[in-house]
Design an enzyme around this catalytic site. Structure first.
Site, mmCIF file in Angstrom:
data_model
loop_
_atom_site.group_PDB
_atom_site.id
_atom_site.type_symbol
_atom_site.label_atom_id
_atom_site.label_comp_id
_atom_site.label_asym_id
_atom_site.label_seq_id
_atom_site.Cartn_x
_atom_site.Cartn_y
_atom_site.Cartn_z
ATOM 1 N N HIS A 65 0.811 -1.226 0.000
ATOM 2 C CA HIS A 65 0.000 0.000 0.000
ATOM 3 C C HIS A 65 0.834 1.261 0.000
ATOM 4 C CE1 HIS A 65 -3.708 -2.239 0.577
ATOM 5 N NE2 HIS A 65 -3.142 -2.920 1.552
ATOM 6 N N CYS A 99 -7.006 -8.898 4.813
ATOM 7 C CA CYS A 99 -5.754 -8.647 4.105
ATOM 8 C C CYS A 99 -4.626 -9.439 4.766
ATOM 9 C CB CYS A 99 -5.455 -7.153 4.145
ATOM 10 S SG CYS A 99 -4.508 -6.559 2.743
ATOM 11 N N CYS A 162 -32.655 2.349 19.064
ATOM 12 C CA CYS A 162 -31.630 3.385 18.892
ATOM 13 C C CYS A 162 -32.307 4.689 18.490
ATOM 14 C CB CYS A 162 -30.647 3.010 17.789
ATOM 15 S SG CYS A 162 -30.016 1.338 17.842
ATOM 16 N N CYS A 165 -33.790 7.375 21.032
ATOM 17 C CA CYS A 165 -32.886 8.373 21.592
ATOM 18 C C CYS A 165 -32.254 9.217 20.492
ATOM 19 C CB CYS A 165 -31.773 7.710 22.397
ATOM 20 S SG CYS A 165 -32.280 7.190 24.036
ATOM 21 N N HIS A 166 -31.619 8.553 19.519
ATOM 22 C CA HIS A 166 -30.706 9.259 18.625
ATOM 23 C C HIS A 166 -31.401 9.948 17.458
ATOM 24 C CE1 HIS A 166 -27.280 7.909 20.914
ATOM 25 N NE2 HIS A 166 -27.794 6.688 20.922
ATOM 26 N N ARG A 203 -18.905 0.700 21.132
ATOM 27 C CA ARG A 203 -19.892 1.728 21.479
ATOM 28 C C ARG A 203 -21.309 1.177 21.352
ATOM 29 N NH1 ARG A 203 -22.175 3.968 23.974
ATOM 30 N NH2 ARG A 203 -22.586 6.151 24.408
ATOM 31 N N CYS A 207 -24.348 0.726 24.276
ATOM 32 C CA CYS A 207 -25.734 1.180 24.217
ATOM 33 C C CYS A 207 -26.671 -0.002 24.412
ATOM 34 C CB CYS A 207 -26.008 1.845 22.874
ATOM 35 S SG CYS A 207 -26.022 3.639 22.967
#
Lengths: 246, 106
Positions: A65, A99, A162, A165-166, A203, A207
């Site tokens: 790369h 990879c 989700c 709330c969001h 994360r 939640c």
């Protein structure tokens, strides 16, 4: 007093603007935390980026790369992308491991382990400042739909989705903390609560445990489906990796 | 080797007070938390930090359990001449790391 009155006047305008275009969780943070993220010498996430750069050289990524600043720029802005071998979406961490296993003949790195987080943050850091640009690949549509369904599905003992709330309550407060719109534009990120680096999956598990539902295992296709949906929802937001969040 | 970030102004003037910021990767395990197996984990923190300028101490700090992981320290120093800054973090389990940076007066 005058400031408070102004804030009251502006609040509906801000709410309208938020509905029109995505707002990064960065905007809701305390000024001190924002300063911490902005300053690369105070942002603890940069330690992982450094570590990732060393791993990039050591583990031979550079052999194919080359210079990550050129070859990896934009990668984090489009992932998850469609992968033929998986016949579904693959996230950046999954691609790094793919990879390693297929092209380098090396063992896969443990999900959520420090080396993978470091490499992931180094790669994603190359796209900092670029807008989230999910690919218009129709083969990703089923995953996006599944992700959206999961996003709107009520879960756990608290029976919350989700979206409740969001989407419905973003910008308001849950106890003392502001509720962000929940965009994945800074991962892997340094969370002060974790005192360490974590992926979007960590994360999401947080939640899920918060609404007292059983989180999926790391690397589960459900997370990647949710991420595919969240990235399309966050289209246009600038990437912040490594972000800092409270 | 723990990763560190050290920030110095590039070419400070003689007589200038500069700000030095340091950040080091360290878990700062308090010694009060139970591990996944329920047994209290051993304390593993950085106990002290010193900064030497041409082998003369300019800053020292003692660190304790309540300090967050990856401790960030910022302090100031009066620049009188060019020289070498040596930053040393030391702590539990024989942890010791020294980083050096050259400071060149403009």
């Amino acid at each position: 007093m005058r400031r408070a009155a102004l804030a009251l006047l502006l609040a509906p305008l801000i709410a309208l603007a938020a509905a029109a275009q995505p707002q990064s969780g960065f905007e809701l943070m305390a000024p001190e935390t924002q300063a911490m993220q902005r300053d690369d010498t105070a942002n603890p996430g940069m330690l992982w980026v450094q570590e990732g750069e060393a791993l990039w050289q050591q583990s031979g990524c550079a052999g194919c790369h080359g210079d990550a600043a050129a070859s990896m720029r934009g990668a984090a802005a489009r992932y998850p992308v469609y992968d033929e071998a998986r016949a579904g979406p693959i996230d950046l961490a999954g691609r790094i491991n793919q990879c390693r296993v297929e092209r380098q003949g090396a063992p896969a790195l443990a999900l959520e382990g420090e080396p993978l987080l470091a490499l992931g943050s180094f790669v994603a850091h190359q796209s900092r400042g670029l807008p989230v640009a999910p690919p218009a690949d129709p083969r990703l549509a089923p995953a996006r739909a599944q992700g959206e369904a999961l996003f709107r599905e009520r879960r756990g003992q608290l029976n919350l989705s989700c979206a409740q709330c969001h989407d419905d309550n973003a910008g308001r407060r849950l106890a003392g903390s502001p509720i962000p719109q929940g965009h994945p534009n800074g991962y892997p990120l340094y969370r002060l609560e974790w005192q360490g680096m974590g992926s979007l999956q960590r994360r999401l598990r947080n939640c899920m445990a918060g609404v007292r539902s059983e989180p999926f295992a790391y690397g589960a296709p459900e997370y990647i489906a949710i991420e595919t949906f969240l990235m399309s929802r966050a289209a246009g937001l600038l990437l912040e990796t490594p972000a800092v969040r409270p | 080797m723990a990763r560190t970030l050290i920030n110095l102004p590039r070419n400070p003037k003689r007589g200038e007070v500069i700000e030095i910021r340091t950040l080091i990767q360290h878990g700062m395990e308090t010694g009060y938390r139970p591990g996944p197996n329920g047994v209290t984990q051993q304390r593993d923190i950085i106990r002290s930090f010193t900064c030497l300028f041409n082998n003369e101490e300019v800053f020292r700090a003692e660190l304790h359990q309540a300090i967050a992981a990856n401790p960030f320290l910022e302090f100031s120093m009066l620049v009188t001449e060019s020289g070498i800054l040596a930053f040393t973090w030391s702590g539990d389990n024989g942890f010791e790391q020294t980083e050096t940076r050259a400071l060149t007066v403009a």
